[in-house]
Design a protein around this motif. Structure first.
Motif, PDB file in Angstrom:
ATOM      1  N   UNK A  95       0.885  -1.279  -0.039  1.00  0.00           N
ATOM      2  CA  UNK A  95       0.077  -0.137   0.096  1.00  0.00           C
ATOM      3  C   UNK A  95       0.984   1.240   0.153  1.00  0.00           C
ATOM      4  N   UNK A  96       2.050   1.223   0.744  1.00  0.00           N
ATOM      5  CA  UNK A  96       2.755   2.367   0.980  1.00  0.00           C
ATOM      6  C   UNK A  96       3.352   2.528  -0.631  1.00  0.00           C
ATOM      7  N   UNK A  97       3.841   1.567  -1.392  1.00  0.00           N
ATOM      8  CA  UNK A  97       4.526   1.621  -2.595  1.00  0.00           C
ATOM      9  C   UNK A  97       3.518   2.302  -3.562  1.00  0.00           C
ATOM     10  N   UNK A  98       2.170   2.009  -3.421  1.00  0.00           N
ATOM     11  CA  UNK A  98       1.344   2.767  -4.463  1.00  0.00           C
ATOM     12  C   UNK A  98       1.480   4.148  -4.483  1.00  0.00           C
ATOM     13  N   UNK A  99       1.332   4.754  -2.987  1.00  0.00           N
ATOM     14  CA  UNK A  99       1.596   6.392  -2.827  1.00  0.00           C
ATOM     15  C   UNK A  99       3.080   6.678  -3.306  1.00  0.00           C
ATOM     16  N   UNK A 100       4.225   5.921  -3.069  1.00  0.00           N
ATOM     17  CA  UNK A 100       5.308   6.365  -3.536  1.00  0.00           C
ATOM     18  C   UNK A 100       5.466   6.562  -4.984  1.00  0.00           C
ATOM     19  N   UNK A 101       4.825   5.542  -5.511  1.00  0.00           N
ATOM     20  CA  UNK A 101       4.948   5.563  -7.018  1.00  0.00           C
ATOM     21  C   UNK A 101       4.062   6.769  -7.659  1.00  0.00           C
ATOM     22  N   UNK A 102       2.727   7.127  -6.904  1.00  0.00           N
ATOM     23  CA  UNK A 102       2.080   8.477  -7.204  1.00  0.00           C
ATOM     24  C   UNK A 102       3.185   9.657  -7.016  1.00  0.00           C
ATOM     25  N   UNK A 103       3.840   9.524  -6.095  1.00  0.00           N
ATOM     26  CA  UNK A 103       4.493  10.827  -5.856  1.00  0.00           C
ATOM     27  C   UNK A 103       5.688  10.996  -6.773  1.00  0.00           C
ATOM     28  N   UNK A 104       6.302   9.646  -7.125  1.00  0.00           N
ATOM     29  CA  UNK A 104       7.431   9.665  -8.149  1.00  0.00           C
ATOM     30  C   UNK A 104       6.748  10.302  -9.349  1.00  0.00           C
ATOM     31  N   UNK A 105       5.628  10.014 -10.027  1.00  0.00           N
ATOM     32  CA  UNK A 105       4.855  10.372 -11.056  1.00  0.00           C
ATOM     33  C   UNK A 105       4.964  11.701 -10.984  1.00  0.00           C
ATOM     34  N   UNK A 106       4.259  12.454 -10.093  1.00  0.00           N
ATOM     35  CA  UNK A 106       3.861  13.999 -10.003  1.00  0.00           C
ATOM     36  C   UNK A 106       5.339  14.850 -10.069  1.00  0.00           C
ATOM     37  N   UNK A 107       6.097  14.364  -9.209  1.00  0.00           N
ATOM     38  CA  UNK A 107       7.558  14.863  -9.078  1.00  0.00           C
ATOM     39  C   UNK A 107       8.062  14.877 -10.462  1.00  0.00           C
ATOM     40  N   UNK A 108       8.141  13.771 -11.271  1.00  0.00           N
ATOM     41  CA  UNK A 108       8.819  13.996 -12.493  1.00  0.00           C
ATOM     42  C   UNK A 108       7.992  14.619 -13.787  1.00  0.00           C
ATOM     43  N   UNK A 109       6.618  14.561 -13.554  1.00  0.00           N
ATOM     44  CA  UNK A 109       5.989  15.423 -14.393  1.00  0.00           C
ATOM     45  C   UNK A 109       6.300  16.765 -14.414  1.00  0.00           C
ATOM     46  N   UNK A 110       6.432  17.234 -12.975  1.00  0.00           N
ATOM     47  CA  UNK A 110       6.919  18.549 -12.802  1.00  0.00           C
ATOM     48  C   UNK A 110       8.372  18.922 -13.318  1.00  0.00           C
ATOM     49  N   UNK A 111       9.164  18.106 -12.994  1.00  0.00           N
ATOM     50  CA  UNK A 111      10.673  18.242 -13.120  1.00  0.00           C
ATOM     51  C   UNK A 111      10.797  18.317 -14.607  1.00  0.00           C
ATOM     52  N   UNK A 112      10.078  17.264 -15.377  1.00  0.00           N
ATOM     53  CA  UNK A 112      10.520  17.260 -17.009  1.00  0.00           C
ATOM     54  C   UNK A 112       9.466  18.018 -17.693  1.00  0.00           C
ATOM     55  N   UNK A 113       8.596  18.651 -17.178  1.00  0.00           N
ATOM     56  CA  UNK A 113       7.566  19.345 -17.884  1.00  0.00           C
ATOM     57  C   UNK A 113       6.554  18.606 -18.498  1.00  0.00           C
ATOM     58  N   UNK A 114       6.262  17.750 -18.336  1.00  0.00           N
ATOM     59  CA  UNK A 114       5.260  16.656 -18.697  1.00  0.00           C
ATOM     60  C   UNK A 114       3.901  16.970 -18.618  1.00  0.00           C
ATOM     61  N   UNK A 115       3.061  17.235 -19.822  1.00  0.00           N
ATOM     62  CA  UNK A 115       1.552  17.537 -19.331  1.00  0.00           C
ATOM     63  C   UNK A 115       0.797  16.296 -19.546  1.00  0.00           C
ATOM     64  N   UNK A 190       5.632   4.731 -17.267  1.00  0.00           N
ATOM     65  CA  UNK A 190       6.432   3.532 -16.238  1.00  0.00           C
ATOM     66  C   UNK A 190       6.091   3.755 -15.018  1.00  0.00           C
ATOM     67  N   UNK A 191       6.287   5.150 -14.510  1.00  0.00           N
ATOM     68  CA  UNK A 191       5.736   5.080 -12.953  1.00  0.00           C
ATOM     69  C   UNK A 191       4.269   4.552 -12.640  1.00  0.00           C
ATOM     70  N   UNK A 192       3.456   5.089 -13.625  1.00  0.00           N
ATOM     71  CA  UNK A 192       2.155   4.644 -13.498  1.00  0.00           C
ATOM     72  C   UNK A 192       2.022   3.061 -13.455  1.00  0.00           C
ATOM     73  N   UNK A 193       2.568   2.477 -14.330  1.00  0.00           N
ATOM     74  CA  UNK A 193       2.489   0.746 -14.544  1.00  0.00           C
ATOM     75  C   UNK A 193       3.319   0.411 -13.072  1.00  0.00           C
ATOM     76  N   UNK A 194       4.004   0.803 -12.592  1.00  0.00           N
ATOM     77  CA  UNK A 194       4.634   0.455 -11.534  1.00  0.00           C
ATOM     78  C   UNK A 194       3.847   0.381 -10.107  1.00  0.00           C
ATOM     79  N   UNK A 195       3.040   1.540 -10.218  1.00  0.00           N
ATOM     80  CA  UNK A 195       1.928   1.604  -9.370  1.00  0.00           C
ATOM     81  C   UNK A 195       0.908   0.558  -9.427  1.00  0.00           C
ATOM     82  N   UNK A 196       0.545   0.067 -10.456  1.00  0.00           N
ATOM     83  CA  UNK A 196      -0.446  -0.813 -10.817  1.00  0.00           C
ATOM     84  C   UNK A 196       0.201  -2.020 -10.461  1.00  0.00           C
TER      85      UNK A 196
END
Length: 214
Positions: A95-115, A190-196
């Motif tokens: 359960x904790x890893x699901x949230x960790x991958x969510x955080x990784x997703x939003x962080x990389x979207x912001x850092x990489x400028x992905x819409x 890939x981050x979303x797939x890891x969360x899945x």
């Protein structure tokens, strides 16, 4: 000393020797609820990205860390547990890893400028469906464990649909020339797939617990 006083003293002594175990069903359900809230916030961000939701997701992760630490602490100090310790640990971690991958997703979207795009929204819809099922399943273990089998299956099916969406997204993404933008989007998928995958792991734990309780 009265009989009532003797009984109270006996209970106190017994609690010191064999403390009442925490309600691990409740602790896991609370953790599940936060996972669902976090996925829902990420889903809303994908539909309408804004800085406020990014801050909310950061707060969700901090709260998730606190819940994970609390649950692990309770597990480590418990004399006995209503279900296997290993299963409780596996559930806490997945359960904790699901949230960790969510955080990784939003962080990389912001850092990489992905819409966000349509594929990300669809994946989040399935993740939300799966996490809502987990929340129902873990929430019902203490009262009607047999009913949790259906919820575990719903979460597994959500994972399988995400696998198909993930493969389709990559196929669509790499149709033309490979650019930096395409590679950045691939990281988000890939981050979303890891969360899945963590969703699927949590569903397996839920099913394992259900089988042992029924």
């Amino acid at each position: 000393m009265s009989d009532q006083s003797k009984q109270n003293l006996f209970r106190k002594l017994l609690n010191r020797i064999v403390p009442t175990p925490p309600d691990f069903f409740l602790l896991l359900t609370e953790q599940c609820t936060l996972v669902t809230v976090t996925i829902r916030n990420l889903y809303q961000y994908m539909k309408s990205p804004n800085p406020y939701l990014a801050e909310v997701l950061a707060a969700d992760e901090h709260q998730a860390d606190a819940l994970k630490i609390r649950n692990l602490h309770q597990l480590n100090r418990s004399f006995s547990t209503p279900i296997d310790r290993e299963d409780i640990y596996r559930a806490i971690a997945a359960l904790d890893w699901i949230i960790t991958h969510c955080k990784s997703t939003i962080n990389e979207m912001l850092d990489l400028g992905v819409e966000p795009d349509e594929q990300m929204v669809r994946i989040l819809e399935e993740l939300l469906t799966g996490c809502e099922a987990l929340e129902r399943g873990f929430g019902g273990l203490s009262t009607y464990p047999a009913g949790s089998e259906k919820d575990a299956q719903i979460a597994r099916h959500a994972h399988r649909r995400i696998e198909r969406l993930y493969r389709h997204s990559l196929k669509e993404l790499f149709q033309g020339e490979v650019t930096t933008e395409i590679l950045c989007k691939r990281e988000i998928y890939h981050h979303l797939m890891d969360g899945s995958r963590r969703l699927h792991a949590a569903a397996n734990v839920l099913h394992d617990i259900m089988v042992k309780l029924v």
